[in-house]
Design an enzyme around this catalytic site. Structure first.
Site, short mmCIF file in Angstrom:
data_model
loop_
_atom_site.label_atom_id
_atom_site.label_comp_id
_atom_site.label_asym_id
_atom_site.label_seq_id
_atom_site.Cartn_x
_atom_site.Cartn_y
_atom_site.Cartn_z
N LYS A 1 0.85 -1.19 0.00
CA LYS A 1 0.00 0.00 0.00
C LYS A 1 0.89 1.25 0.00
CE LYS A 1 -4.21 1.66 2.28
NZ LYS A 1 -5.16 1.41 3.39
N GLU B 1 -19.17 -6.36 10.56
CA GLU B 1 -20.11 -5.60 11.37
C GLU B 1 -21.14 -6.50 12.05
OE1 GLU B 1 -18.44 -2.94 8.20
OE2 GLU B 1 -19.37 -4.92 8.19
N ARG C 1 -25.23 -2.76 8.06
CA ARG C 1 -24.84 -4.13 7.70
C ARG C 1 -25.08 -5.11 8.86
NH1 ARG C 1 -19.24 -4.10 4.52
NH2 ARG C 1 -20.42 -5.40 3.07
#
Length: 632
Positions: free
Chosen positions: A291, A380, A408
């Site tokens: 990243k 979640e 969610r």
């Protein structure tokens, strides 16, 4: 090797190849050396454009080579390319005809920070939330087969997104239906495997080669009548793969696993993807990327460089530097400070987050109370039921979660927490409109979806201090409670370090007036007070959405000609609807004006522009009240 940049350019870099690459078709005309040069130019342009517009940063830099390889090998947009979340899609947008629009990325009327179907035919699926790509890609692959259309379907998913149950549900189904599907696992955190090196690259090339897979298939057929030999071949293959890669879990789930391979080795990526095009059934290619690749600061701090705000020109004078905005705490910091203070007082407190430690302001808590900090990854549903289980055993969980992400875990919120009336506090960040992240991240519906659930205590503070005190109020309340607060900074209210429980279900009058009464729910109080000056209106900071301050509402209804409700939530089912329901229940007939978010998705823009689109700036509130008064 890719060029490593050490600073973000403030002038447009020279990018001759990129300037004439406006589509994947043009990209396919470049040779290998040109593609390597294109990767460097693409990184330079991403650095420049994000510096000018702000936006997600590290993820896109990490997939430059992968993006080029995918568009070089596959026939997009006929072949479907589906990205997960979308933080990493800036290179994809640049290579698919949107290069010149990138300086307006995430600005009003500019490109979205995420893939969006209405924006480009190359954006096959609109995203913003995590872990949807494999499900969507499988649906497209199945639909293409049913329609008799020959096309390849590719899903790109990160190692973080792979932690969500939805991803594994899709993998399980993909193996069952056995459609042609390529899943590219973009592993930029080494969270699945550190197994990168010469040997694993060698076997990755072998397993992806046409020769190996033809041998594999012909071997299966030849040995179908020799069970013992076939079993030996299968065991040998599994043993070889198990030695050099984390293949076992994906192979057992029914995928042909390839990798891990270096996601920054562009020739290797192109070679591997070309070979994988001919493999039938579900395939997973595991790539290792870094990243922030190509920008030194982002490589060393990928979390800090996940996203950038627009880089403003340097101040010319000391006076200009001093003219910067005052340093007010963000609501996330208010929550984080309260969480640490509360943890000091109560050893039963546990903080839970679904992979949003930094965003939710929990870094200090995680450092000071590591044994009471639980990051459950992008899960979640699990976060909510985990909290429910803890609450059953006399632990006091605080779930720090974005409003849009609690959607969610809605079934778990009802079934596992509310029905059992368990003692869980939800600290709901990013409530209301969230600016440049747009409709996918807006917390536009929480008052509506929470208000209909029995046992819920729902609070909407108007400033920083009220946020702190209502968090405490919800924490000591016995039962499920939610406090919603927005992204960014508040009005700058003085924060009282003392924690004081506010009387549940009671609002407070902030301004006495006549004729018009404005009932404010949340952080639009300053706008409500400004509008009130025009009409000499009463203004009440309601604070509680459920239970509603019935006494206050009925009192105001009896003494005023018009009630106005103000909230940064969907009008449908929101706090204003609660007031209307109360009036109907009590047979009170009087005019009421509900101001909130309209029945439409509000696209990305800065927060004030979004409020303007919703008709919620002070001038618009005044105008809408005046028009309603004209009808009395």
């Amino acid at each position: 090797m890719p060029i490593t940049f050490t600073e973000i350019p403030d002038t447009r870099p020279i990018t001759p190849l990129l300037d004439r690459t406006d589509s994947p078709a043009q990209l396919k005309e470049l040779n290998q050396d040109q593609l390597l040069q294109l990767a460097d130019e693409l990184r330079a342009f991403i650095l420049y454009s994000v510096g000018k517009s702000g936006g997600h940063f590290g993820a896109g830099l990490g997939v430059v080579e992968l993006t080029i390889a995918l568009h070089q090998v596959f026939d997009t947009p006929h072949d479907r390319l589906i990205w997960d979340v979308g933080h990493q899609t800036y290179p994809h947008k640049i290579l698919t005809g949107r290069r010149d629009q990138m300086l307006d990325m995430r600005h009003q009327d500019g490109p979205s920070g995420f893939p969006k179907r209405s924006e480009s035919e190359y954006d096959c699926f609109g995203v913003g939330h995590s872990s949807t790509s494999i499900s969507a890609a499988l649906g497209m692959a199945m639909a293409s087969e049913q329609l008799g259309i020959e096309r390849k379907t590719v899903a790109v998913i990160g190692d973080g997104a792979m932690t969500a149950g939805m991803a594994f549900e899709a993998i399980n189904h993909a193996a069952h239906v056995d459609n042609d599907l390529l899943v590219v696992l973009n592993d930029n955190q080494m969270s699945i495997s550190h197994n990168v090196g010469g040997l694993s690259t060698y076997f990755s090339k072998l397993w992806a080669s046409k020769f190996y897979n033809q041998l594999r298939e012909s071997g299966k057929k030849a040995l179908s009548s020799m069970p013992q030999a076939a079993s030996f071949v299968k065991l040998t293959e599994e043993y070889m793969k198990g030695m050099v890669s984390p293949a076992t879990i994906f192979e057992e789930l029914g995928f042909n696993y390839i990798g891990p391979i270096d996601g920054h080795d562009l020739p290797l990526l192109i070679q591997t993807l070309n070979n994988l095009k001919d493999i039938k059934g579900p395939v997973l290619m595991h790539t290792i990327t870094h990243k922030g690749k190509g920008f030194a600061a982002a490589e060393s701090d990928p979390v800090g460089y996940h996203a950038l705000t627009k880089i403003e020109p340097k101040a010319d004078t000391a006076e200009q530097a001093k003219a910067q905005k005052p340093n007010k705490p963000k609501y996330q910091q208010v929550f984080g400070d309260w969480l640490c203070d509360m943890a000091e007082k109560d050893p039963k407190l546990v903080g839970i987050t679904p992979a949003m430690c930094e965003g939710s302001g929990m870094v200090q808590f995680a450092e000071r109370f590591p044994e009471r900090y639980e990051d459950v990854a992008i899960a979640e549903q699990h976060a909510v039921t985990l909290a429910a289980g803890m609450a059953c055993e006399d632990i006091k969980p605080v779930v720090a979660i974005y409003s849009t992400f609690l959607q969610r875990g809605y079934d778990q919120l009802i079934h596992d927490v509310a029905i059992q009336n368990l003692d869980v506090l939800f600290a709901m960040d990013r409530a209301g409109l969230v600016g440049e992240d747009g409709a996918t991240h807006a917390g536009a519906y929480d008052l509506s979806y929470l208000r209909c659930i029995p046992n819920m205590l729902i609070m909407a503070p108007s400033d920083e201090n009220e946020t702190r005190q209502l968090l405490y109020t919800g924490y000591i309340h016995n039962g499920p409670a939610a406090v919603r607060y927005p992204r960014g900074t508040g009005p700058g209210a003085v924060i009282d370090k003392t924690m004081t429980a506010l009387p549940i279900g009671k609002g407070i009058i902030r301004r006495d007036g006549s004729k018009v009464a404005i009932l404010n729910f949340g952080t639009l109080l300053a706008s409500a007070l400004q509008a009130a000056e025009k009409f000499d209106a009463t203004v009440v900071d309601m604070r509680f959405v459920k239970p509603l301050d019935r006494e206050m509402v009925l009192k105001l209804a009896a003494s005023h000609e018009l009630l106005v409700t103000v909230e940064e939530n969907s009008i449908a089912g929101g706090a204003g609807s609660a007031v209307s329901e109360l009036l109907a229940e009590e047979a009170v007939v009087m005019p009421i004006l509900q101001l909130g978010l309209p029945d439409t998705f509000i696209d990305h823009a800065n927060h004030q522009q979004q409020l303007n689109l919703a008709g919620l700036n002070p001038e618009q509130i005044i105008d809408r009240i005046q028009k309603r008064l004209n009808r009395l």
